[in-house]
Design a protein around this motif. Structure first.
Motif, PDB file in Angstrom:
ATOM      1  N   THR A  29      55.349  48.905  26.626  1.00 41.18           N
ATOM      2  CA  THR A  29      54.533  49.468  27.701  1.00 41.18           C
ATOM      3  C   THR A  29      52.955  49.096  27.342  1.00 41.18           C
ATOM      4  O   THR A  29      52.385  48.696  28.402  1.00 41.18           O
ATOM      5  N   LYS A  30      52.664  48.719  26.381  1.00 40.38           N
ATOM      6  CA  LYS A  30      51.250  48.465  25.966  1.00 40.38           C
ATOM      7  C   LYS A  30      50.825  47.002  26.531  1.00 40.38           C
ATOM      8  O   LYS A  30      50.070  46.929  27.110  1.00 40.38           O
ATOM      9  N   ARG A  31      51.957  46.078  26.450  1.00 42.21           N
ATOM     10  CA  ARG A  31      51.633  44.996  26.846  1.00 42.21           C
ATOM     11  C   ARG A  31      51.945  44.798  28.241  1.00 42.21           C
ATOM     12  O   ARG A  31      51.072  44.196  29.332  1.00 42.21           O
ATOM     13  N   GLN A  32      52.699  45.553  28.902  1.00 42.37           N
ATOM     14  CA  GLN A  32      52.854  45.663  30.480  1.00 42.37           C
ATOM     15  C   GLN A  32      51.583  45.995  30.978  1.00 42.37           C
ATOM     16  O   GLN A  32      51.072  45.605  32.245  1.00 42.37           O
ATOM     17  N   ASN A  33      50.862  47.365  30.528  1.00 43.22           N
ATOM     18  CA  ASN A  33      49.799  47.821  31.137  1.00 43.22           C
ATOM     19  C   ASN A  33      48.696  46.730  30.902  1.00 43.22           C
ATOM     20  O   ASN A  33      47.620  46.668  31.558  1.00 43.22           O
ATOM     21  N   ALA A  34      48.647  45.950  29.566  1.00 42.58           N
ATOM     22  CA  ALA A  34      47.595  44.910  29.414  1.00 42.58           C
ATOM     23  C   ALA A  34      47.697  43.919  30.534  1.00 42.58           C
ATOM     24  O   ALA A  34      46.778  43.240  31.073  1.00 42.58           O
ATOM     25  N   ALA A  35      48.877  43.600  30.795  1.00 42.20           N
ATOM     26  CA  ALA A  35      48.940  42.484  31.990  1.00 42.20           C
ATOM     27  C   ALA A  35      48.377  42.947  33.162  1.00 42.20           C
ATOM     28  O   ALA A  35      47.867  42.288  33.922  1.00 42.20           O
ATOM     29  N   ARG A  36      48.962  44.165  33.812  1.00 40.84           N
ATOM     30  CA  ARG A  36      48.265  44.845  34.864  1.00 40.84           C
ATOM     31  C   ARG A  36      46.817  44.696  34.777  1.00 40.84           C
ATOM     32  O   ARG A  36      46.022  44.584  35.581  1.00 40.84           O
ATOM     33  N   GLN A  37      46.262  45.255  33.736  1.00 40.87           N
ATOM     34  CA  GLN A  37      44.729  45.235  33.270  1.00 40.87           C
ATOM     35  C   GLN A  37      43.878  43.628  33.627  1.00 40.87           C
ATOM     36  O   GLN A  37      43.112  43.769  34.296  1.00 40.87           O
ATOM     37  N   PHE A  38      44.986  42.734  32.993  1.00 37.54           N
ATOM     38  CA  PHE A  38      44.589  41.376  33.310  1.00 37.54           C
ATOM     39  C   PHE A  38      44.361  40.999  34.688  1.00 37.54           C
ATOM     40  O   PHE A  38      43.225  40.510  35.434  1.00 37.54           O
ATOM     41  N   LEU A  39      45.355  41.414  35.565  1.00 38.67           N
ATOM     42  CA  LEU A  39      45.238  41.011  36.926  1.00 38.67           C
ATOM     43  C   LEU A  39      44.157  41.891  37.833  1.00 38.67           C
ATOM     44  O   LEU A  39      43.345  41.420  38.521  1.00 38.67           O
ATOM     45  N   SER A  40      44.016  43.128  37.174  1.00 35.46           N
ATOM     46  CA  SER A  40      42.833  43.896  38.000  1.00 35.46           C
ATOM     47  C   SER A  40      41.663  43.297  37.549  1.00 35.46           C
ATOM     48  O   SER A  40      40.588  43.391  38.417  1.00 35.46           O
ATOM     49  N   PHE A  41      41.393  42.892  36.270  1.00 35.72           N
ATOM     50  CA  PHE A  41      40.117  42.251  35.988  1.00 35.72           C
ATOM     51  C   PHE A  41      40.020  40.861  36.688  1.00 35.72           C
ATOM     52  O   PHE A  41      38.978  40.546  37.194  1.00 35.72           O
ATOM     53  N   TRP A  42      41.134  40.082  36.811  1.00 40.90           N
ATOM     54  CA  TRP A  42      40.919  38.901  37.552  1.00 40.90           C
ATOM     55  C   TRP A  42      40.640  38.829  39.060  1.00 40.90           C
ATOM     56  O   TRP A  42      39.643  38.196  39.358  1.00 40.90           O
ATOM     57  N   LEU A  43      41.144  39.838  39.764  1.00 39.13           N
ATOM     58  CA  LEU A  43      41.045  40.000  41.121  1.00 39.13           C
ATOM     59  C   LEU A  43      39.847  40.900  41.297  1.00 39.13           C
ATOM     60  O   LEU A  43      39.658  41.357  42.544  1.00 39.13           O
ATOM     61  N   GLY A  44      39.237  41.486  40.326  1.00 43.33           N
ATOM     62  CA  GLY A  44      38.299  42.435  40.515  1.00 43.33           C
ATOM     63  C   GLY A  44      36.799  41.847  40.284  1.00 43.33           C
ATOM     64  O   GLY A  44      36.513  41.144  40.748  1.00 43.33           O
ATOM     65  N   GLN A  45      36.387  42.429  39.042  1.00 45.71           N
ATOM     66  CA  GLN A  45      34.957  42.021  38.944  1.00 45.71           C
ATOM     67  C   GLN A  45      34.734  40.608  38.530  1.00 45.71           C
ATOM     68  O   GLN A  45      33.626  39.909  38.599  1.00 45.71           O
ATOM     69  N   ASP A  46      35.864  39.920  38.018  1.00 45.94           N
ATOM     70  CA  ASP A  46      35.711  38.336  37.544  1.00 45.94           C
ATOM     71  C   ASP A  46      35.980  37.408  38.877  1.00 45.94           C
ATOM     72  O   ASP A  46      35.568  36.339  38.778  1.00 45.94           O
ATOM     73  N   TYR A  47      36.416  37.753  39.962  1.00 46.20           N
ATOM     74  CA  TYR A  47      36.916  36.938  40.946  1.00 46.20           C
ATOM     75  C   TYR A  47      35.714  36.127  41.541  1.00 46.20           C
ATOM     76  O   TYR A  47      36.177  34.855  41.777  1.00 46.20           O
ATOM     77  N   PRO A  48      34.681  36.462  41.800  1.00 47.30           N
ATOM     78  CA  PRO A  48      33.644  35.578  42.257  1.00 47.30           C
ATOM     79  C   PRO A  48      33.324  34.597  41.381  1.00 47.30           C
ATOM     80  O   PRO A  48      33.112  33.310  41.718  1.00 47.30           O
ATOM     81  N   ASP A  49      33.165  34.671  39.947  1.00 46.77           N
ATOM     82  CA  ASP A  49      32.966  33.785  38.903  1.00 46.77           C
ATOM     83  C   ASP A  49      34.187  32.991  38.972  1.00 46.77           C
ATOM     84  O   ASP A  49      34.091  31.509  38.742  1.00 46.77           O
ATOM     85  N   TYR A  50      35.314  33.383  38.861  1.00 44.15           N
ATOM     86  CA  TYR A  50      36.479  32.318  38.995  1.00 44.15           C
ATOM     87  C   TYR A  50      36.739  31.744  39.792  1.00 44.15           C
ATOM     88  O   TYR A  50      36.859  30.280  39.749  1.00 44.15           O
ATOM     89  N   ILE A  51      36.312  31.852  41.220  1.00 41.83           N
ATOM     90  CA  ILE A  51      36.499  30.827  42.292  1.00 41.83           C
ATOM     91  C   ILE A  51      35.353  30.019  42.300  1.00 41.83           C
ATOM     92  O   ILE A  51      35.572  28.886  42.868  1.00 41.83           O
ATOM     93  N   LYS A  52      34.073  30.329  41.880  1.00 38.06           N
ATOM     94  CA  LYS A  52      32.885  29.425  41.660  1.00 38.06           C
ATOM     95  C   LYS A  52      33.396  28.442  40.562  1.00 38.06           C
ATOM     96  O   LYS A  52      32.983  27.111  41.096  1.00 38.06           O
ATOM     97  N   THR A  53      33.886  28.784  39.628  1.00 40.26           N
ATOM     98  CA  THR A  53      34.209  27.733  38.480  1.00 40.26           C
ATOM     99  C   THR A  53      35.051  26.713  39.312  1.00 40.26           C
ATOM    100  O   THR A  53      35.067  25.669  38.837  1.00 40.26           O
ATOM    101  N   GLY A  54      36.142  27.065  39.514  1.00 38.36           N
ATOM    102  CA  GLY A  54      37.506  26.225  39.988  1.00 38.36           C
ATOM    103  C   GLY A  54      37.077  25.744  41.601  1.00 38.36           C
ATOM    104  O   GLY A  54      37.986  24.839  42.047  1.00 38.36           O
TER     105      GLY A  54
END
Length: 437
Positions: free
Chosen positions: A332-357
Motif C-alpha cells: 500500500t505504501k508503494r502504491q500510494n507513492a506511485a499515485r503521489q508521483f503521478l499527481s506531482f508529475w501532472l500537477g506542480q511539475d508539469y510546466p517544468d516537465y514539458i519545458k525541459t522536454g
C-alpha cells in the motif's frame, strides 16, 4: 508510435499463464483503486519505486523523477525493458515480476495486454484527470475505468512537406482530401521530378499510414460491428484503401525508387534536404528530425498539414511514451507513492516537465513551452478535431504493416493483406476470450 501492437498473440504463443490470454476481472479488489486526496510533496523518505521504460523512453521521465525525488525524498529507479518492448513486457509480467510504474500505450487495444483489472491501480478519481484535454481524457481507459495517466500528447498523423519543393511545383494550397493530395503529388512529380512521397519499407511500421488515412470515413458503427465480429477487415473500403496505396503510390511512381528498403532515418533526411516532397507519418518523425536539426532549420524547410480521406483533418496515434500505469503490488505504501508521483508529475511539475522536454502540453490550462517547431504547433492545433487510428478504434490492432511489407515484395495481394489483418484480429480476440470470437 513505431508499430501496431498485437503482443497478446506473442504472449499466448509463448505459453504464458492462462490469465495472460483472458479478460477476467477476478481479483480486482478494493486495493485496485486507492482513493482520497494526494499531497504531491508529502515526505516519502525511504520509499523506493521502480519504473519500466522502453529504450526510446528511458530519458523521458528524468526531469519529473529528479524533481519528485528532491521534493519527497523518494527514490525511483528506471529499468529498461529490451525491445521489442511490447512483447517483452507481458512476458516479464507473466513471470510474476511487477514494477511500480511503467510506460504503456494508453489505448483500449493495448491496455488489455497487461491485464489492467488484475494488475493496475484504477485512477478514476485522481486530481489530474480533469486537467487533461478532451482527446487525452478519452485515452487510458478500459471498461469505463481509467488505468493510465496521460503525460504526453498522443502522436499526430499528418503530412510533413518540404516547402521549397512545394514552391517549385507551384503548390499554393494544401489538400482538402486524400485524392487532392494524390493530385498534388502528381503535380510535384511532373513539374520538379522530385519523388512526391518517401515511403519506408525498410522499417515496415510506417507503411500502415497511407492506408490508415484512407479509413477515416468509416463510421463508428463499422468499428462497433468489427469489435463484435459482425464486420471484417476484408470490407471493401479497407481492401480499396490498400489497393489505392499499391496502385496509385507504389506502382504509380509517386514514391521514391528505393521505397522497399528505405528507413525511417532516411525519411527524415529526405524531407529536410528536398529529395522527397512529402512524408505521411506520426510525430516520431518530427522527433527524429528535431534530434539532428534546430527549430529554426525545421521552420525554414518544413511544413505540415493534416489529411484524412475526405477532409483536412488529422489522426491521433497514441504510443507507449504517452501513458504511465501504476501497478497493484500489494504494498500500500508503494502504491500510494506511485499515485503521489503521478499527481506531482501532472500537477506542480508539469510546466517544468514539458519545458525541459520541449513537449506539447496535454493540459489546456498549461501553455506549450516556447521554442517548439511550427510543425509541432500545427499538430497540437489539429488534435482537437483528429480521429483515432485503428489502434484506438479496434479492440486489438493487427500488424497490417507486416502484411503490407509482404505486399511490396509481391508476396501478398491487397485482398490477402486485409485477410491477414482479419485472421490476426480474430486470433487475438479469441485468445482473450472476447465474446463473439
Amino acid at each position: 508510435m513505431r508499430r501496431a501492437v498485437s503482443v497478446l498473440v506473442t504472449a499466448c504463443l509463448l505459453g504464458l499463464t492462462a490469465t495472460a490470454c483472458s479478460d477476467s476481472t477476478a481479483g480486482a479488489g478494493a486495493d485496485a483503486a486507492p482513493q482520497g486526496p494526494v499531497d504531491p510533496t508529502a515526505n516519502l523518505k525511504g520509499v523506493k519505486l521502480t519504473m519500466w521504460t522502453a529504450q526510446n523512453s528511458v530519458s523521458q521521465p528524468k526531469q519529473a523523477i529528479e524533481a519528485f525525488e528532491k521534493a519527497t525524498g523518494a527514490q525511483i529507479t528506471t529499468e529498461v525493458i529490451p525491445d521489442p518492448y511490447e512483447s517483452n513486457v507481458p512476458t516479464k509480467l507473466a513471470s510474476g515480476v511487477k514494477p511500480d510504474l511503467m510506460f504503456w500505450q494508453p489505448t483500449g487495444s493495448t491496455l488489455p495486454f497487461v491485464q489492467p483489472q488484475q494488475n493496475l491501480l484504477q485512477l478514476d478519481k485522481e486530481d489530474w484527470v480533469s486537467k487533461l484535454g478532451k482527446t487525452e481524457q478519452s485515452l487510458g481507459q478500459v471498461d469505463g475505468h481509467r488505468y493510465a495517466a496521460i503525460v504526453t500528447s498522443p502522436a499526430v498523423l499528418g503530412v510533413y512537406y518540404n516547402k521549397d519543393v512545394f514552391k517549385k511545383a507551384g503548390v499554393t494550397a494544401m489538400p482538402k482530401s486524400y485524392d487532392d493530395m494524390l493530385a498534388i503529388a502528381a503535380q510535384i512529380k511532373a513539374k520538379t521530378g522530385v519523388a512526391p512521397f518517401f515511403e519506408v519499407g525498410g522499417d515496415k511500421w510506417p507503411l500502415q499510414w497511407q492506408v490508415q488515412a484512407q479509413l477515416t470515413d468509416l463510421p463508428q458503427s463499422f468499428w462497433d460491428d468489427l469489435n463484435k465480429n459482425k464486420e471484417s477487415w476484408t470490407n471493401k473500403v479497407v481492401v480499396d484503401a490498400i489497393t489505392k496505396y499499391k496502385t496509385k503510390i507504389l506502382d504509380g511512381g509517386l514514391a521514391q525508387k528505393n521505397y522497399r528498403t528505405a528507413t525511417f532515418v532516411d525519411q527524415g533526411k529526405a524531407i529536410m534536404d528536398g529529395s522527397a516532397a512529402m512524408a505521411l507519418n506520426v510525430t516520431s518523425l518530427q522527433s527524429e528530425i528535431q534530434a539532428a536539426s534546430s527549430t529554426a532549420e525545421m521552420d525554414a524547410k518544413l511544413g505540415w498539414f493534416p489529411i484524412a480521406n475526405s477532409a483536412a483533418n488529422a489522426e491521433y496515434s497514441p504510443d507507449q511514451t504517452n501513458g504511465v500505469v501504476a501497478f497493484r503490488t500489494g504494498d500500500t505504501k508503494r502504491q500510494n507513492a506511485a499515485r503521489q508521483f503521478l499527481s506531482f508529475w501532472l500537477g506542480q511539475d508539469y510546466p517544468d516537465y514539458i519545458k525541459t522536454g520541449k513537449l506539447v502540453s496535454v493540459q489546456p490550462a498549461v501553455p506549450n513551452p516556447a521554442g517548439l517547431p511550427q510543425t509541432a504547433i500545427a499538430q497540437a492545433e489539429a488534435l482537437s478535431t483528429a480521429t483515432g487510428v485503428f489502434q484506438v478504434k479496434a479492440l486489438t490492432a493487427p500488424d497490417m504493416h507486416l502484411a503490407l511489407a509482404d505486399m511490396i515484395y509481391g508476396k501478398k495481394t491487397p485482398q490477402q493483406v486485409a485477410q491477414a489483418a482479419q485472421d490476426q484480429f480474430e486470433q487475438v480476440l479469441k485468445a482473450r476470450g472476447v465474446s463473439g470470437f
